[in-house]
Design an enzyme around this catalytic site. Structure first.
Site, short mmCIF file in Angstrom:
data_model
loop_
_atom_site.label_atom_id
_atom_site.label_comp_id
_atom_site.label_asym_id
_atom_site.label_seq_id
_atom_site.Cartn_x
_atom_site.Cartn_y
_atom_site.Cartn_z
N HIS A 141 -2.70 45.49 -99.65
CA HIS A 141 -1.52 44.95 -100.33
C HIS A 141 -1.92 44.28 -101.64
O HIS A 141 -2.89 43.55 -101.69
CB HIS A 141 -0.85 43.94 -99.39
CG HIS A 141 0.57 43.64 -99.76
ND1 HIS A 141 0.90 42.88 -100.84
CD2 HIS A 141 1.74 43.99 -99.17
CE1 HIS A 141 2.22 42.77 -100.91
NE2 HIS A 141 2.75 43.45 -99.90
N PRO B 7 -11.95 29.59 -108.83
CA PRO B 7 -13.12 30.45 -108.55
C PRO B 7 -13.03 31.20 -107.20
O PRO B 7 -13.59 32.28 -107.08
CB PRO B 7 -14.29 29.47 -108.56
CG PRO B 7 -13.69 28.10 -108.48
CD PRO B 7 -12.34 28.21 -109.10
N THR B 8 -12.32 30.64 -106.21
CA THR B 8 -12.20 31.36 -104.94
C THR B 8 -10.75 31.64 -104.56
O THR B 8 -10.46 32.63 -103.89
CB THR B 8 -12.84 30.55 -103.78
OG1 THR B 8 -12.22 29.26 -103.73
CG2 THR B 8 -14.33 30.39 -103.98
N ALA B 9 -9.81 30.77 -104.98
CA ALA B 9 -8.42 30.91 -104.54
C ALA B 9 -7.57 31.72 -105.51
O ALA B 9 -6.42 32.04 -105.21
CB ALA B 9 -7.79 29.54 -104.33
N GLY B 10 -8.12 32.07 -106.67
CA GLY B 10 -7.39 32.91 -107.62
C GLY B 10 -6.19 32.21 -108.23
O GLY B 10 -6.30 31.07 -108.70
N LYS C 74 -7.17 29.97 -116.39
CA LYS C 74 -8.49 30.25 -115.80
C LYS C 74 -8.30 30.31 -114.29
O LYS C 74 -7.73 29.39 -113.69
CB LYS C 74 -9.41 29.07 -116.17
CG LYS C 74 -10.86 29.25 -115.84
CD LYS C 74 -11.67 28.11 -116.48
CE LYS C 74 -13.12 28.14 -116.00
NZ LYS C 74 -13.26 27.99 -114.56
N GLY D 17 -0.87 24.93 -115.20
CA GLY D 17 -2.31 24.96 -115.00
C GLY D 17 -3.03 25.65 -116.14
O GLY D 17 -2.40 26.18 -117.07
#
Lengths: 296, 296
Positions: A82, A169-172, A166, A163
């Site tokens: 998905h 780094p892990t949660a997008g 950018k 926000g």
């Protein structure tokens, strides 16, 4: 009955039950919120969580679930069929009772700012909450998915609504928004001729000159040997059930066909059925609070 | 949504606010019960209290209110225009949602035994709870009122259903029972001829060969210059709103008259309107739990 919104966040985890549980527990913990459904999909590697609650409680539950997902899901390792851009992929707020769509837009803005500010996850606003017309449709917002958006987010036209430009780094990134309740509604015809169902579907759907908030197709229901008009009512406050039902009846009559019955698939807000009763009984001066149960 | 009953006790005090307050407070104190209405009538010297709640909570509230009334009201001194036999005159239980009439009959039996046993007030069971056919109708049970019943109670045919055949010295006796929710329903006609409304009322009411659970009259609504069929729907589960509405429409057509609209006066259980929506939309396989709000 007090103000009530539905929230249906989608998280990018459909395989590890302990992660799903941990996220869902964040919802369960919030008082004033009731968990209605948890639907994990292993091949999509995604879970759809449905809960309802008082608006501020629903926002709080969504925030905590999103924070937990950011902690436990690493998009660098995520694979699934998905499309998705983040650990918490999308969070829609949906008015259920005594809440307007505008209040849900406001709620989406508040939640978006909170997630961006406290969790450092860039937020896109979609559907009724979209500030940029090109972000109304979810697929447009998700273009390139997590992997593609890591680069694309730096372009001004892909900058988030809240926000920094950018990815976390892990949660997008996460999409937050507001939309009306979608009622899945089918109308069954006493014919085996699927073409008649298709013609009726064309008559009622927006794309072909029909009702603005109707998506419809004609299909054959083999088990019942019956053609069906299958409908997504994307805003029952703008295009009510009874109007669509009556139009299908009248279009069917043109082919000498009758409507055998209709089905609501899954849930509907109470108001959609009260509107139908009010229409057909020609109720005058009727108020929702006359329904005894709404006083509780 | 859980099991819900309505309870509408009538107390023989309509003039002293402090006594009414004290009785009503007994209802307010019980958790799981919600007070909907308090209607005192000074000339009747009587107050009608309406509350809803989970069945056992409603029973508890009714018991405590009855005990308080027995403490504060002296029937030896009571005067008022409305017929009555006790400090707490009558306590009906009414099914609202997910409760049957039979469960309300059971509740009336439990409450009757509790009042007779603990408060020493003789109890008569009426309406659906009547054990003796002659006690179905409230006026028959109240024959002779408080003053007459003091003597008459000794006769075997007037013995109470619970408790001794002896009036409580100050609180008298109480009638407890169960009935369906009464929906006050009016249908407006585009005619000034009240005789047409009267003929239609005759067509639908039980007494004249109409529907079993319909009481109806034809009246003139002067403010609107319009004839009206005014209806008491005494059991909407047996004779539904939509059937009466459709019959009035068809009878009116026979005189070339149209139905302008209809009105629900006061409250209605949700189910009565869901039944109408289900009928008109020809819903197949519809379940009440598909209404989102009923899951809360």
């Amino acid at each position: 009955m007090s103000k009530l919104v539905e929230c249906v966040p989608n998280f990018s985890e459909g395989r590890r039950p302990e992660v799903i549980d941990a996220i869902v527990n964040e919802v369960r913990k919030v008082s004033g919120v009731k968990l209605l459904d948890v639907k994990p999909d292993a091949s999509h590697n995604r879970v759809v969580v449905t809960f309802v609650g008082e608006p501020q409680a629903a926002k709080q539950a969504a925030f905590h679930a999103c924070a937990k997902a950011a902690e436990l899901i690493d998009m660098e390792k995520h694979q699934g069929e998905h499309p998705r851009i983040g650990a918490t992929d999308v969070i829609p707020f949906i008015p259920v009772s005594e809440v307007s769509l505008e209040e849900c837009v406001q709620l989406a803005n508040e939640l978006g700012q909170e997630i961006a500010g406290k969790l450092n996850i860039p937020i896109y606003l979609y559907e009724a909450a979209a500030k940029i017309p090109a972000r109304k449709n979810l697929p447009d917002v998700r273009k390139g998915q997590y992997e593609g958006l890591k680069m694309a987010i730096a372009k001004p036209e892909r900058h988030p609504d809240f926000g920094q430009a950018k990815m976390h780094p892990t949660a997008g990134a996460t999409v937050v928004g507001a939309r009306q309740f979608l009622i899945a509604y089918n109308i069954n015809l006493d014919t085996r001729d699927v073409n008649i169902a298709k013609k009726i579907a064309s008559a009622i759907r927006e794309a072909k000159g029909g009702y603005r908030y109707v998506r419809a197709m004609g299909v054959m229901i083999e088990e019942r040997n019956m053609a069906q008009v299958t409908i997504n009512m994307v805003d029952y406050t703008g295009t009510p059930l009874h109007r669509v039902f009556e139009t299908v009846k009248s279009e069917a009559a043109r082919y000498g066909i009758n409507v055998v019955g209709s089905e609501i698939v899954g849930l509907t807000p109470l108001q959609a059925l009260l509107d139908a009763a009010e229409f057909y009984l020609r109720l005058e001066g009727f108020e929702r609070k006359q329904v005894l149960e709404t006083n509780l």
